[in-house]
Design a protein around this motif. Structure first.
Motif, PDB file in Angstrom:
ATOM      1  N   HIS A   1       0.690  -1.051  -0.001  1.00  0.00           N
ATOM      2  CA  HIS A   1      -0.124  -0.120   0.002  1.00  0.00           C
ATOM      3  C   HIS A   1       0.700   1.274   0.191  1.00  0.00           C
ATOM      4  N   VAL A   2       1.814   1.269   0.641  1.00  0.00           N
ATOM      5  CA  VAL A   2       2.892   2.334   0.729  1.00  0.00           C
ATOM      6  C   VAL A   2       3.502   2.539  -0.761  1.00  0.00           C
ATOM      7  N   LEU A   3       3.828   1.591  -1.279  1.00  0.00           N
ATOM      8  CA  LEU A   3       4.389   1.373  -2.803  1.00  0.00           C
ATOM      9  C   LEU A   3       3.147   1.966  -3.782  1.00  0.00           C
ATOM     10  N   ALA A   4       2.048   1.758  -3.671  1.00  0.00           N
ATOM     11  CA  ALA A   4       1.020   2.005  -4.447  1.00  0.00           C
ATOM     12  C   ALA A   4       1.035   3.818  -4.305  1.00  0.00           C
ATOM     13  N   LEU A   5       1.237   4.298  -3.250  1.00  0.00           N
ATOM     14  CA  LEU A   5       1.279   5.682  -3.291  1.00  0.00           C
ATOM     15  C   LEU A   5       2.638   6.292  -3.608  1.00  0.00           C
ATOM     16  N   SER A   6       3.735   5.696  -3.155  1.00  0.00           N
ATOM     17  CA  SER A   6       5.051   6.154  -3.462  1.00  0.00           C
ATOM     18  C   SER A   6       5.447   5.924  -4.798  1.00  0.00           C
ATOM     19  N   ASP A   7       5.037   5.208  -5.664  1.00  0.00           N
ATOM     20  CA  ASP A   7       5.310   5.133  -7.063  1.00  0.00           C
ATOM     21  C   ASP A   7       4.602   6.083  -7.819  1.00  0.00           C
ATOM     22  N   GLN A   8       3.446   6.665  -7.150  1.00  0.00           N
ATOM     23  CA  GLN A   8       2.755   7.543  -7.700  1.00  0.00           C
ATOM     24  C   GLN A   8       3.462   9.055  -7.805  1.00  0.00           C
ATOM     25  N   LEU A   9       4.172   9.169  -6.627  1.00  0.00           N
ATOM     26  CA  LEU A   9       4.894  10.296  -6.190  1.00  0.00           C
ATOM     27  C   LEU A   9       6.537  10.376  -6.604  1.00  0.00           C
ATOM     28  N   ASP A  10       6.723   9.574  -7.270  1.00  0.00           N
ATOM     29  CA  ASP A  10       8.185   9.596  -7.696  1.00  0.00           C
ATOM     30  C   ASP A  10       9.090   9.247  -6.484  1.00  0.00           C
ATOM     31  N   VAL A  11       8.717   8.495  -5.599  1.00  0.00           N
ATOM     32  CA  VAL A  11       9.369   8.381  -4.224  1.00  0.00           C
ATOM     33  C   VAL A  11      10.091   7.018  -4.362  1.00  0.00           C
ATOM     34  N   SER A  12      11.499   6.994  -4.124  1.00  0.00           N
ATOM     35  CA  SER A  12      11.975   5.568  -4.294  1.00  0.00           C
ATOM     36  C   SER A  12      12.791   5.406  -2.798  1.00  0.00           C
ATOM     37  N   PHE A  13      12.923   4.322  -2.215  1.00  0.00           N
ATOM     38  CA  PHE A  13      13.443   3.854  -1.000  1.00  0.00           C
ATOM     39  C   PHE A  13      13.888   2.679  -1.174  1.00  0.00           C
ATOM     40  N   HIS A  14      15.176   2.223  -0.364  1.00  0.00           N
ATOM     41  CA  HIS A  14      15.623   1.043  -0.393  1.00  0.00           C
ATOM     42  C   HIS A  14      16.265   0.498   1.051  1.00  0.00           C
ATOM     43  N   VAL A  15      16.096  -0.839   1.238  1.00  0.00           N
ATOM     44  CA  VAL A  15      16.449  -1.245   2.448  1.00  0.00           C
ATOM     45  C   VAL A  15      17.748  -1.597   2.387  1.00  0.00           C
ATOM     46  N   ILE A  16      18.805  -1.149   3.276  1.00  0.00           N
ATOM     47  CA  ILE A  16      20.335  -1.391   3.389  1.00  0.00           C
ATOM     48  C   ILE A  16      20.416  -2.382   4.528  1.00  0.00           C
ATOM     49  N   ASN A  17      21.107  -3.673   4.269  1.00  0.00           N
ATOM     50  CA  ASN A  17      21.049  -4.816   5.047  1.00  0.00           C
ATOM     51  C   ASN A  17      19.770  -5.405   5.347  1.00  0.00           C
ATOM     52  N   PRO A  18      19.072  -5.770   4.506  1.00  0.00           N
ATOM     53  CA  PRO A  18      18.018  -6.611   4.742  1.00  0.00           C
ATOM     54  C   PRO A  18      18.105  -7.785   5.672  1.00  0.00           C
ATOM     55  N   GLY A  19      17.134  -7.967   6.344  1.00  0.00           N
ATOM     56  CA  GLY A  19      17.380  -9.093   7.230  1.00  0.00           C
ATOM     57  C   GLY A  19      17.845  -8.886   8.521  1.00  0.00           C
ATOM     58  N   SER A  20      18.775  -7.832   8.702  1.00  0.00           N
ATOM     59  CA  SER A  20      19.270  -7.483   9.747  1.00  0.00           C
ATOM     60  C   SER A  20      18.483  -6.571  10.752  1.00  0.00           C
ATOM     61  N   GLU A  21      18.511  -6.945  12.131  1.00  0.00           N
ATOM     62  CA  GLU A  21      17.665  -6.084  12.970  1.00  0.00           C
ATOM     63  C   GLU A  21      17.766  -4.749  12.929  1.00  0.00           C
ATOM     64  N   ASP A  22      19.211  -4.369  12.395  1.00  0.00           N
ATOM     65  CA  ASP A  22      19.452  -2.834  12.512  1.00  0.00           C
ATOM     66  C   ASP A  22      19.630  -2.222  11.062  1.00  0.00           C
ATOM     67  N   TYR A  23      18.748  -2.679  10.249  1.00  0.00           N
ATOM     68  CA  TYR A  23      18.731  -2.336   8.965  1.00  0.00           C
ATOM     69  C   TYR A  23      18.300  -0.722   8.779  1.00  0.00           C
ATOM     70  N   SER A  24      18.872  -0.175   7.614  1.00  0.00           N
ATOM     71  CA  SER A  24      18.626   1.112   7.495  1.00  0.00           C
ATOM     72  C   SER A  24      17.802   1.421   6.442  1.00  0.00           C
ATOM     73  N   ILE A  25      17.419   2.599   5.829  1.00  0.00           N
ATOM     74  CA  ILE A  25      16.665   2.832   4.600  1.00  0.00           C
ATOM     75  C   ILE A  25      17.142   4.089   4.078  1.00  0.00           C
ATOM     76  N   THR A  26      17.445   3.881   2.688  1.00  0.00           N
ATOM     77  CA  THR A  26      17.870   5.162   1.967  1.00  0.00           C
ATOM     78  C   THR A  26      16.486   5.615   1.413  1.00  0.00           C
ATOM     79  N   HIS A  27      16.285   6.890   1.118  1.00  0.00           N
ATOM     80  CA  HIS A  27      15.072   7.342   0.370  1.00  0.00           C
ATOM     81  C   HIS A  27      15.300   8.700  -0.175  1.00  0.00           C
ATOM     82  N   THR A  28      14.353   8.736  -0.994  1.00  0.00           N
ATOM     83  CA  THR A  28      14.316  10.176  -1.463  1.00  0.00           C
ATOM     84  C   THR A  28      13.716  11.241  -0.399  1.00  0.00           C
ATOM     85  N   GLY A  29      13.921  12.558  -0.708  1.00  0.00           N
ATOM     86  CA  GLY A  29      13.708  13.502   0.305  1.00  0.00           C
ATOM     87  C   GLY A  29      13.016  14.509  -0.107  1.00  0.00           C
TER      88      GLY A  29
END
Length: 184
Positions: free
Chosen positions: A138-166
């Protein structure tokens, strides 16, 4: 009653966000106005009041929408500090509540960001700011419309981070995206 045009809103946001620099090396605000507004299509998320939030809630007022996550240590706090400054300035100018743009934060980390986390994050800046969350699809359904991208860094890790457009999306009272303001 004053009517808020998109040009006025864009001018205010550009000016006020450029005033919220944090050091001499901080980037100035930039953005782009769309030649043709884009209507936001159907999406369904939940707000920090546990109510459904979709296209209908965008209508009748201006919306400034930002995508991020509550554990963000960079773009999110800087952008929301700038939005807090915008709100303070508009309130000092005696803008009525119904004239104020609705600031909306959409979490791109639905696995860790609870509604309580999101509520705490947005209310740190202003009690009227609203947060949204939902299933990743559902988040992607909206973010795709607004040209927002994000990516999980270290997926599967408890302390993962996310890069995202601002960027902050400016949505007019008809539910159309009219401009994007860059990370302050």
């Amino acid at each position: 009653m004053k009517m808020l045009s998109w040009r006025l809103l864009a001018s205010m946001v550009f000016f006020l966000m450029s005033q919220s620099t944090f050091s001499a090396s901080s980037p100035l605000i930039a953005g782009r106005v769309l030649a043709h507004p884009r209507t936001v299509q159907s999406f369904e998320l939940k707000d920090t009041h546990h109510q459904q939030y979709g296209v209908a809630q965008l209508k009748g007022h201006w919306t400034l929408m930002y995508f991020g996550f509550t554990r963000c240590q960079g773009k999110c706090p800087v952008s929301f500090t700038a939005l807090k400054g915008l709100y303070a300035t508009l309130k000092n100018e005696k803008w009525a509540d119904e004239q104020m743009p609705q600031v909306v934060f959409v979490s791109v980390d639905p696995y860790r960001d609870t509604i309580a986390d999101i509520n705490g994050f947005v209310h740190k800046y202003d009690a009227s700011f609203l947060g949204l969350s939902g299933d990743l699809s559902h988040v992607l359904a909206l973010s795709d419309q607004l040209d927002v991208s994000f990516h999980v860094i270290n997926p599967g890790s408890e302390d993962y981070s996310i890069t995202h457009t601002g960027e902050i999306a400016a949505i007019n009272p008809e539910g159309q995206v009219v401009a994007f303001f860059s990370y302050p």
